[in-house]
Design a protein around this motif. Structure first.
Motif, short mmCIF file in Angstrom:
data_model
loop_
_atom_site.label_atom_id
_atom_site.label_comp_id
_atom_site.label_asym_id
_atom_site.label_seq_id
_atom_site.Cartn_x
_atom_site.Cartn_y
_atom_site.Cartn_z
N ARG A 362 42.45 11.94 -26.84
CA ARG A 362 41.28 11.97 -25.94
C ARG A 362 40.89 10.55 -25.51
O ARG A 362 40.58 10.32 -24.34
CB ARG A 362 40.10 12.64 -26.66
N CYS A 363 40.91 9.61 -26.45
CA CYS A 363 40.56 8.23 -26.11
C CYS A 363 41.56 7.63 -25.12
O CYS A 363 41.18 6.89 -24.21
CB CYS A 363 40.51 7.37 -27.37
N LEU A 364 42.83 7.99 -25.27
CA LEU A 364 43.84 7.47 -24.34
C LEU A 364 43.66 8.07 -22.95
O LEU A 364 43.81 7.36 -21.94
CB LEU A 364 45.24 7.76 -24.88
N ARG A 365 43.30 9.33 -22.88
CA ARG A 365 43.07 9.96 -21.57
C ARG A 365 41.82 9.38 -20.91
O ARG A 365 41.77 9.24 -19.68
CB ARG A 365 42.93 11.47 -21.71
N ASP A 366 40.80 9.06 -21.70
CA ASP A 366 39.57 8.50 -21.13
C ASP A 366 39.79 7.13 -20.52
O ASP A 366 39.04 6.72 -19.63
CB ASP A 366 38.49 8.41 -22.21
N LEU A 367 40.80 6.42 -20.97
CA LEU A 367 41.10 5.12 -20.36
C LEU A 367 41.58 5.27 -18.92
O LEU A 367 41.42 4.35 -18.11
CB LEU A 367 42.14 4.37 -21.19
N GLU A 368 42.20 6.40 -18.61
CA GLU A 368 42.66 6.71 -17.24
C GLU A 368 43.60 5.64 -16.70
O GLU A 368 43.45 5.16 -15.57
CB GLU A 368 41.46 6.88 -16.30
#
Length: 482
Positions: A362-368
């Motif tokens: 989730r944190c990696l996806r939030d970085l976009e």
């Protein structure tokens, strides 16, 4: 629960249908000569001088005069002067030429019949070119708008009827089906002008449901990334005073606060997101601050109070209105590289402590930053080499495998990350002498997990030393493992 000042918000938008068409025409009035004589007499016209009196009448009678009916006796026959001494006209009919356009009765002033508009070869009445033509209602090109006139009776003796187009108002389901595709397409192309033009075309059909545009936009943004929520805030600001008004925005927020319990089922952090939207709308001058203060002591649910408290906190912090421009954060592609590297390193360290793969994903996806995922692979491999611990190898291999199988990290990003490690191995080995051995062991583990190709494994570097085998092999140099 409702805002006390919701009805006090203005509901005006700068959108009006202009119609500059005019079908009115000034008609030429007809004046009776007797009425003019009476008017001149009342106004104190000089009656002593008949010639001057007739000159005034001739100057005033630029409009067509109406001929007197036959049978009404007059004392003068063929003269335009009342003071002349010509004998009275005989009562018998005067014989005139056949084609003479003068009156054949003994009465009249010698003017043409029908004001010059009758008979063959005549020019027509004075001013007839200004009269509107007769319109046939059965004509296929007939337009009812052209019959409008200043008088209560229109052309052809018919009354005026103003026909207005009846625009049906869309239902809530129809509004949602129409607006949702526009917002989803806007999230892809970020073109707010196209959304504005599309909504202006359907503005008459929206009617009193314009507020649904704001509520649908916020509901869809809650299910998307922070960058899409930033686009939603920008869209609300662009549509303000063009498609939606302050009252529409206030109505939308009031509706979302009432249904926030349903929104939490799909978006657990809905109160925080809604509070950010309210504070951002106030910072963009879309709604006044009194809208937020009107809910004080009038909060229906705990979740609604949490959202309002979040908005109040953001607005009252130091330099709050300036900081609210970045309330949704900066987009992934706009962030500095050093900031992204720092976030990725913190992500990996937190994963090593918690072992939560879903949270790391989730944190990696939030970085976009899907184009920068090779940095995570690079940092993970370097962290494995520097730790020199088998548990770190297992944890990092598990994380990379989960990200690779969920298609968060593509095969190209995985390849680029390992190749970057291959290139800096001469520098890493200075600090970690066993770097090549650890790298070889980790590469074989990842190859067994199905993340690396045979070609990438062959490119793996090794320490550049040669050792000879026993004499039984003929003194040959031992080849590498691959």
């Amino acid at each position: 629960m409702a805002s006390l000042h919701l009805n006090d918000l203005p509901d005006e938008i700068d959108f009006a249908v202009k119609n500059g068409r005019s079908n009115s025409c000034d008609a030429i009035a007809e004046v009776d000569e007797d009425d003019l004589d009476l008017e001149l007499g009342e106004n104190g016209a000089a009656g002593d001088d008949p010639l001057k009196d007739e000159e005034r009448k001739a100057a005033a009678l630029r409009i067509i005069r109406r001929a007197k009916r036959a049978g009404v006796g007059r004392d003068r026959a063929y003269s335009t002067s009342e003071g002349s001494n010509f004998p009275a006209a005989p009562s018998a009919t005067v014989k005139v030429a056949k084609n003479s356009r003068k009156s054949r009765t003994g009465f009249g002033r010698g003017l043409p019949k029908k004001g010059g508009g009758g008979g063959k070869g005549t020019w027509g009445k004075l001013g007839c070119e200004l009269e509107l033509p007769w319109i046939d209602p059965n004509d296929p090109n007939y337009e009812s708008d052209s019959e409008k006139a200043d008088s209560p009776k229109a052309l052809n003796g018919k009354s005026n009827i103003d026909l207005k187009a009846l625009v049906p108002e869309m239902a809530e389901e129809d509004v949602r089906k129409t607006v949702e595709p526009l917002i989803l397409e806007y999230f892809e192309n970020s073109d707010s002008t196209e959304v504005l033009f599309s909504l202006q075309e359907m503005l008459p059909n929206l009617g009193s449901r314009r507020w649904m545009v704001v509520s649908i936009t916020i509901e869809l943004a809650m299910d998307h990334k922070p960058s899409h929520r930033e686009l939603a805030s920008v869209l609300i600001s662009d549509l303000y005073q063009k498609v939606i008004s302050q009252r529409d925005i206030g109505k939308a927020f009031d509706y979302l606060l009432k249904n926030i319990e349903d929104l939490v089922l799909d978006t657990p952090d809905a109160p925080t997101i809604l509070g950010n939207f309210i504070s951002r709308a106030i910072a963009d001058d879309c709604i006044p601050p009194k809208f937020l203060m009107s809910y004080k002591g009038n909060v229906g649910t705990e979740l609604a109070g949490k959202a309002l408290c979040r908005a109040h906190t953001l607005l009252n912090m130091k330099h709050g209105l300036v900081r609210l421009d970045n309330v949704w954060g900066v987009g992934g592609g706009l962030r500095p590289v050093k900031y992204l590297i720092k976030q990725i390193v913190l992500l990996l360290k937190e994963f090593l402590c918690s072992g939560d793969v879903e949270e790391a994903s989730r944190c990696l996806r939030d970085l976009e930053v899907p184009h920068f995922h090779h940095e995570l692979v690079y940092e993970a491999v370097v962290m494995v080499i520097e730790s020199m611990h088998e548990k770190t190898e297992e944890a990092m291999c598990k994380l990379l495998q989960a990200l690779f199988r969920s298609f968060i990290i593509s095969i190209d990003q995985m390849k680029n990350g390992f190749e970057r490690v291959y290139d800096v191995m001469p520098e890493i080995v200075i600090d970690v002498p066993a770097a090549y051995t650890i790298l070889e062991r980790f590469v074989i583990r990842c190859k067994s997990a199905g993340m690396l190709t045979d070609e990438l494994v062959r490119k793996m570097p090794s320490r550049g030393r040669k050792r000879f085998v026993s004499e039984g092999d003929g003194g040959l140099v031992k080849e590498g493992y691959w």
